[in-house]
Design a protein around this motif. Structure first.
Motif: not given
Length: 234
Positions: A214-217, A181-185, A61-65
């Motif tokens: 975050l990266q998926l969004h 910052k270490i993941f990517s799609v 909650w309050g961090r990411i959807d």
């Protein structure tokens, strides 16, 4: 071979090569698979799939959807589920991940979650860590879920770009700073406009799952949901 002799042959095989429960180590009986019935009854199910919001969803909650937050079991130290996770992560018992994934997937299918998701993606390991371990334990959980739900999974969509050390002794902020910052799609076409079910073995602070989501969004996923084997609540 006469098929009526198969149970006797199986019993004879088990006498010399007994299959043991991955949780308690006791010998499995006929009809038991991977985990004995006693241990299965002792595993602390969360039932998060029946309750929204739940304890896990409040982490974000309050961090990411996040659409749905799902966990098969509560994770406690010195419990059967910890023993199972240890077997899965460090002793090559990959069948544990498939077993839990399939069983949990059947529970999710019973309440129509098989209609919700388009693709299952496991949180990736860095190629160096995967080479050391020999496998990504979350792949097998994803595969079990995929089989039960009839939803495809892929371990090729996301990539971990930076090798990171163990998170267990880091503070919440340090964990987030370490993974944000270490993941990517790598295959955005597989994600865009889709409802992604992101899966991992255990969630504690949620930082790793948050970083992946975050990266998926950013890759324009329509929705992101989460599923883990164990939820380690405080």
């Amino acid at each position: 071979m006469n098929t009526t002799s198969l149970p006797a042959f199986s019993d004879l095989l088990n006498l010399f090569f007994p299959d043991n429960c991955r949780a308690c180590g006791h010998r499995l009986l006929n009809g038991e698979e991977i985990v004995c019935l006693h241990c299965c009854d002792q595993l602390p199910e969360t039932d998060f799939h029946l309750h929204e919001p739940n304890m896990m969803s409040k982490l974000f909650w309050g961090r990411i959807d996040i659409q749905y937050c799902l966990a098969a079991y509560f994770f406690f130290k010195k419990s059967s589920i910890q023993k199972l996770m240890h077997q899965l992560k460090y002793h090559g018992k990959t069948e544990v991940g498939s077993f839990v994934g399939k069983n949990y997937g059947l529970k999710l299918k019973h309440v129509d979650f098989h209609k919700a998701f388009d693709l299952i993606i496991p949180v990736p390991l860095h190629k160096r860590k995967q080479k050391i371990r020999g496998y990504n334990q979350s792949d097998f959980f994803a595969a079990g879920l995929s089989e039960a739900l009839g939803i495809p999974w892929s371990g090729e969509v996301m990539k971990r770009n930076i090798f990171s050390q163990s998170q267990t002794k880091k503070s919440k902020y340090q964990r987030w700073d370490n993974v944000s910052k270490i993941f990517s799609v790598e295959k955005t076409d597989k994600v865009k406009g889709k409802h992604i079910l992101l899966v991992d073995d255990v969630v504690t602070t949620g930082s790793t799952l948050e970083a992946c989501a975050l990266q998926l969004h950013r890759a324009e996923a329509a929705k992101v949901s989460l599923a883990v084997i164990g939820y380690a609540h405080s």
